[in-house]
Each structure stands twice: as structure tokens, then as C-alpha cells.
Design a protein around this motif. Structure first.
Motif, PDB file in Angstrom:
ATOM      1  N   SER A  90     -40.219 -63.824 -84.529  1.00 19.69           N
ATOM      2  CA  SER A  90     -40.038 -64.132 -85.850  1.00 19.69           C
ATOM      3  C   SER A  90     -38.480 -64.604 -85.978  1.00 19.69           C
ATOM      4  CB  SER A  90     -40.304 -62.878 -86.895  1.00 19.69           C
ATOM      5  OG  SER A  90     -39.933 -63.223 -88.180  1.00 19.69           O
ATOM      6  N   GLN A  91     -38.336 -66.030 -86.352  1.00 20.22           N
ATOM      7  CA  GLN A  91     -36.960 -66.340 -86.549  1.00 20.22           C
ATOM      8  C   GLN A  91     -36.252 -66.127 -87.796  1.00 20.22           C
ATOM      9  OE1 GLN A  91     -36.036 -67.558 -83.693  1.00 20.22           O
ATOM     10  NE2 GLN A  91     -37.769 -67.324 -82.831  1.00 20.22           N
ATOM     11  N   VAL A  92     -35.164 -66.612 -87.905  1.00 16.25           N
ATOM     12  CA  VAL A  92     -33.980 -66.249 -88.912  1.00 16.25           C
ATOM     13  C   VAL A  92     -34.814 -66.935 -90.215  1.00 16.25           C
ATOM     14  CG1 VAL A  92     -31.854 -66.399 -89.994  1.00 16.25           C
ATOM     15  CG2 VAL A  92     -32.142 -65.994 -87.631  1.00 16.25           C
ATOM     16  N   GLY A  93     -35.241 -68.184 -89.981  1.00 18.95           N
ATOM     17  CA  GLY A  93     -35.530 -68.842 -91.383  1.00 18.95           C
ATOM     18  C   GLY A  93     -36.872 -68.163 -91.943  1.00 18.95           C
ATOM     19  N   GLU A  94     -37.504 -67.350 -91.324  1.00 17.84           N
ATOM     20  CA  GLU A  94     -38.714 -66.660 -91.754  1.00 17.84           C
ATOM     21  C   GLU A  94     -38.720 -65.276 -91.781  1.00 17.84           C
ATOM     22  OE1 GLU A  94     -41.702 -67.929 -88.898  1.00 17.84           O
ATOM     23  OE2 GLU A  94     -40.808 -67.238 -87.161  1.00 17.84           O
ATOM     24  N   GLY A  95     -37.117 -64.881 -92.157  1.00 18.95           N
ATOM     25  CA  GLY A  95     -37.115 -63.446 -92.310  1.00 18.95           C
ATOM     26  C   GLY A  95     -36.787 -62.597 -91.036  1.00 18.95           C
ATOM     27  N   GLY A  96     -36.911 -63.146 -90.056  1.00 15.02           N
ATOM     28  CA  GLY A  96     -36.578 -62.349 -88.664  1.00 15.02           C
ATOM     29  C   GLY A  96     -35.159 -62.281 -88.280  1.00 15.02           C
ATOM     30  N   TRP A  97     -34.944 -61.499 -87.313  1.00 13.75           N
ATOM     31  CA  TRP A  97     -33.683 -61.086 -86.715  1.00 13.75           C
ATOM     32  C   TRP A  97     -33.594 -61.456 -85.280  1.00 13.75           C
ATOM     33  CZ3 TRP A  97     -36.780 -58.624 -89.897  1.00 13.75           C
ATOM     34  CH2 TRP A  97     -37.416 -57.436 -89.250  1.00 13.75           C
ATOM     35  N   PRO A  98     -33.899 -62.401 -84.628  1.00 16.98           N
ATOM     36  CA  PRO A  98     -34.097 -62.415 -83.175  1.00 16.98           C
ATOM     37  C   PRO A  98     -32.747 -62.201 -82.332  1.00 16.98           C
ATOM     38  CG  PRO A  98     -33.737 -64.773 -84.101  1.00 16.98           C
ATOM     39  CD  PRO A  98     -34.178 -63.785 -85.373  1.00 16.98           C
ATOM     40  N   ASP A  99     -31.855 -62.183 -83.060  1.00 15.06           N
ATOM     41  CA  ASP A  99     -30.366 -61.976 -82.112  1.00 15.06           C
ATOM     42  C   ASP A  99     -29.765 -60.461 -82.281  1.00 15.06           C
ATOM     43  OD1 ASP A  99     -30.200 -64.658 -81.653  1.00 15.06           O
ATOM     44  OD2 ASP A  99     -29.172 -65.216 -83.349  1.00 15.06           O
ATOM     45  N   LYS A 100     -30.764 -59.645 -83.043  1.00 10.09           N
ATOM     46  CA  LYS A 100     -30.297 -58.240 -83.258  1.00 10.09           C
ATOM     47  C   LYS A 100     -31.348 -57.369 -82.535  1.00 10.09           C
ATOM     48  CE  LYS A 100     -27.918 -58.974 -87.634  1.00 10.09           C
ATOM     49  NZ  LYS A 100     -27.844 -58.884 -88.991  1.00 10.09           N
ATOM     50  N   VAL A 101     -32.053 -57.694 -81.636  1.00 13.57           N
ATOM     51  CA  VAL A 101     -33.130 -56.918 -80.890  1.00 13.57           C
ATOM     52  C   VAL A 101     -32.532 -56.405 -79.740  1.00 13.57           C
ATOM     53  CG1 VAL A 101     -35.187 -57.241 -79.620  1.00 13.57           C
ATOM     54  CG2 VAL A 101     -35.007 -58.646 -81.801  1.00 13.57           C
ATOM     55  N   PHE A 102     -32.741 -54.996 -79.664  1.00 13.90           N
ATOM     56  CA  PHE A 102     -32.325 -54.451 -78.449  1.00 13.90           C
ATOM     57  C   PHE A 102     -32.935 -53.061 -78.185  1.00 13.90           C
ATOM     58  CE2 PHE A 102     -29.613 -52.655 -81.789  1.00 13.90           C
ATOM     59  CZ  PHE A 102     -29.544 -51.400 -81.665  1.00 13.90           C
ATOM     60  N   GLY A 103     -32.896 -52.689 -76.835  1.00 17.62           N
ATOM     61  CA  GLY A 103     -33.582 -51.262 -76.528  1.00 17.62           C
ATOM     62  C   GLY A 103     -32.540 -50.546 -75.418  1.00 17.62           C
ATOM     63  N   PRO A 104     -33.105 -49.685 -74.838  1.00 15.23           N
ATOM     64  CA  PRO A 104     -32.403 -49.153 -73.637  1.00 15.23           C
ATOM     65  C   PRO A 104     -31.947 -50.343 -72.780  1.00 15.23           C
ATOM     66  CG  PRO A 104     -34.724 -48.534 -73.656  1.00 15.23           C
ATOM     67  CD  PRO A 104     -34.642 -49.198 -74.788  1.00 15.23           C
ATOM     68  N   SER A 105     -30.931 -50.302 -72.109  1.00  8.46           N
ATOM     69  CA  SER A 105     -30.711 -51.432 -70.995  1.00  8.46           C
ATOM     70  C   SER A 105     -29.597 -50.792 -69.932  1.00  8.46           C
ATOM     71  CB  SER A 105     -29.906 -52.468 -71.835  1.00  8.46           C
ATOM     72  OG  SER A 105     -28.659 -51.987 -72.383  1.00  8.46           O
TER      73      SER A 105
END
Length: 335
Positions: A90-105
């Protein structure tokens, strides 16, 4: 909360459910799976959630809510759009937050994980204010905590990755924070507090968790309200999280004040090999129940008839039955 939520949940309480668990609710805006998911990250959510709770209580059902963080599975499109898109992101323009996705790394530990732990504790406070009887920490199905538990998805090299005791650390610490929100008095009392670590014994130890928490939360969760944790008891994948790991984790969680382990499976690895059949996940609940004294377990997964559910309970294979999809198909599932 939308109008449809009130009728959606209340109908379950009208049709014999003893406990109705609200869906995974984000403890922060960016912790949701999709922009359409419920949240409990701000006080403005309390009023709408209280209305749902009141409706469930009116029909004699207990009210529960899953506190959730989706980790690397977040910012996806709602299921209603899946057939129309080539990507699930889901992209920013449709309410998403693709640049704020994280998990264990493989990255070193950072303060963002402490923030997430506090977000769970704050969400528990809001759940209490809304009148919920139960909160469940969602640690299954490949979401944030499951991603830490699994040796497949957790490739960290710090104290939150590697050996078993490191991979379970963030869930255990979060449980401690959430549980601490609602039973300070049990820590303070020398009668109920029999701990031998830095949170028990001398007065300065017994007050420690209250002092550490009171500056962050503004209310307490009543001691009589239970705490559930949902986990995937196995990943169904060679080299992944297995039942033995779950039993060991359960012993840690019960010592942290968890009352029930919600025993699901899978959801973290695309290589999982699941052979589904009626009640196929119940044996995992039974194994945990028989191995961990004082911890209740739930039976879930392809439990489609009331007689089947009763048999599981009567044979002490689990302590309660969680039923989701079958209630959606057939609201009067109990016969």
C-alpha cells in the motif's frame, strides 16, 4: 470504528460466543497490516471501542482485543483490493507507509523496539479504559514478535537474535511491560511477590517496576483481568520455530503473568508445509497444556462443529476454543 463493526461483533455475542476477541488492532498507526485495520494507539479510539464492549456485555459475552504489530508484513493493501492489484504494498497516496516497514534484521538493536514495547503497554491501558475483559498480544502468523522468534526470519547478531533466549527476549520484555500495567500491587506486596530477581525481595526491588512504569502510563489494568498471548507453535518448516521452542517460551511467559497461550501455527515462512485437517492445531495446545503448569491454552483451527469443540474441552485437550471463520460462515455454530 465504523458502524459495521458494532453489528459485526455484537452478533457473535448474540449467538452463543462466551468471549468475542476483536481483530488485531494496531498499537501505532504504522503497526497495522493495512490502512483499513483497527487501531488502539490514541485515546480518541477509546470511545468507539467502549461502544463495542458495551454491546458485547449486553448479551453476556466477555470482550477481548488483540494488540498487534505487523512488523515487515505491514502497509499492505486491504483484502478487498487484492484482486485488482499486482502488488500487495500500500503506497502513501492510498494511506500506506511503505517507507516505515521493518522487522528483525541484521541491524544492531535500536531504541525503536523500546518504543514498540511501550506502545503495547499504552494500548493495554486504553483497552482497560474501554472496558475490555481480556487483552491478547498477537505474536503469531509472521507478524512482529513471530519474526523475532523464528530463526529463519531473525538474522540479528545482537542480544535480540541468535540463540533461543535472545530471540524470545523482545516478546518476554513486552509481556512484562503489559502485565506490569495492571498488577502493580502484586509486585509491591511481600506476600504475593516471591521473585528473586531485581524486581523482588527488598522494598527497593519490589517498587522498581512501578517506578519504572508510572512515568509512562496513567492508569492500571485490574489484576483480575487476564492476559493472553497468541503464538505460532510451529512454522511447519525445517530449521524453523518448533513445538519444543514454544513449550520453552510458554514457561517464560507464564512466569511473566500470562494466563493463556493461544496456540496457532505457521504464517512466517513461505516454505511452510501444512497438512490441514479438522482440529489439526489442537495437539499443539495439548502439548503446551501438559508441559506448562498453570498456563491455559486455546484450541484453534478447523473446529467447525459444536460437538467437536465440546469433545476437545471434555477430553482436556485445550481449555477454551477460539473460532473465527466458522462463526463468519455460520453464526450459530454451537449445535
Amino acid at each position: 470504528m465504523a458502524t459495521l463493526h458494532y453489528g459485526h461483533y455484537e452478533r457473535f455475542s448474540e449467538n452463543s460466543a462466551g468471549l468475542v476477541m476483536l481483530e488485531a488492532s494496531g498499537v501505532a498507526p504504522e503497526s497495522r497490516i493495512s490502512p483499513d485495520c483497527l487501531g488502539i494507539w490514541k485515546d480518541e479510539h477509546i470511545e468507539g471501542l467502549r461502544r463495542v464492549v458495551d454491546g458485547l456485555h449486553k448479551h453476556g459475552a466477555a470482550a477481548g482485543i488483540q494488540l498487534a504489530h505487523s512488523g515487515r508484513k505491514r502497509s499492505t493493501i486491504p483484502p478487498r483490493l487484492c484482486a485488482t492489484r499486482s502488488t500487495l504494498r500500500s503506497q502513501v497516496g492510498e494511506g500506506g507507509w511503505p517507507d516505515k516497514v521493518f522487522g528483525p534484521s541484521a541491524l544492531a538493536y535500536s531504541g525503536k523496539y523500546w518504543r514498540i514495547q511501550q506502545e503495547f503497554a499504552d494500548a493495554a491501558v486504553r483497552a482497560d479504559k474501554a472496558g475490555f475483559d481480556v487483552v491478547e498480544i498477537h505474536g503469531a502468523h509472521g507478524y512482529f514478535f513471530n519474526q523475532f522468534l523464528s530463526p529463519l526470519s531473525n538474522q540479528r547478531t545482537d542480544r535480540y537474535g541468535g540463540p533461543f533466549e535472545n530471540r524470545i527476549r523482545i516478546l518476554a520484555e513486552t509481556v512484562r511491560r503489559v502485565r506490569s500495567v495492571w498488577f502493580f500491587n502484586q509486585f509491591l506486596s511481600p506476600l504475593s511477590n516471591q521473585r528473586t530477581d531485581r524486581y523482588g525481595g527488598p522494598f527497593e526491588n519490589r517498587i522498581r517496576i512501578l517506578v519504572e512504569t508510572v512515568s509512562r502510563v496513567h492508569s492500571v489494568w485490574p489484576a483480575e483481568k487476564p492476559l493472553f498471548v497468541r503464538v505460532s507453535t510451529t512454522e511447519w518448516t525445517e530449521g524453523g520455530w518448533a513445538l519444543g521452542d514454544t513449550v520453552a517460551l510458554a514457561k517464560v511467559l507464564v512466569s511473566e503473568g500470562v494466563d493463556l497461550l493461544d496456540c496457532s501455527t505457521g504464517g512466517n515462512s513461505p516454505s511452510q508445509q501444512i497438512t490441514a485437517s479438522p482440529g489439526y492445531q489442537v495437539p499443539f495446545a495439548t502439548a503446551v497444556k501438559q508441559s506448562v503448569l498453570g498456563l491455559l491454552t486455546s484450541g484453534v483451527g478447523l473446529i467447525t462443529e459444536g460437538r467437536q469443540a465440546n469433545r476437545i474441552l471434555e477430553e482436556s485437550k485445550a481449555d477454551i476454543i477460539f473460532n473465527g471463520r466458522q462463526f463468519l460462515r455460520t453464526p450459530r455454530v454451537c449445535p
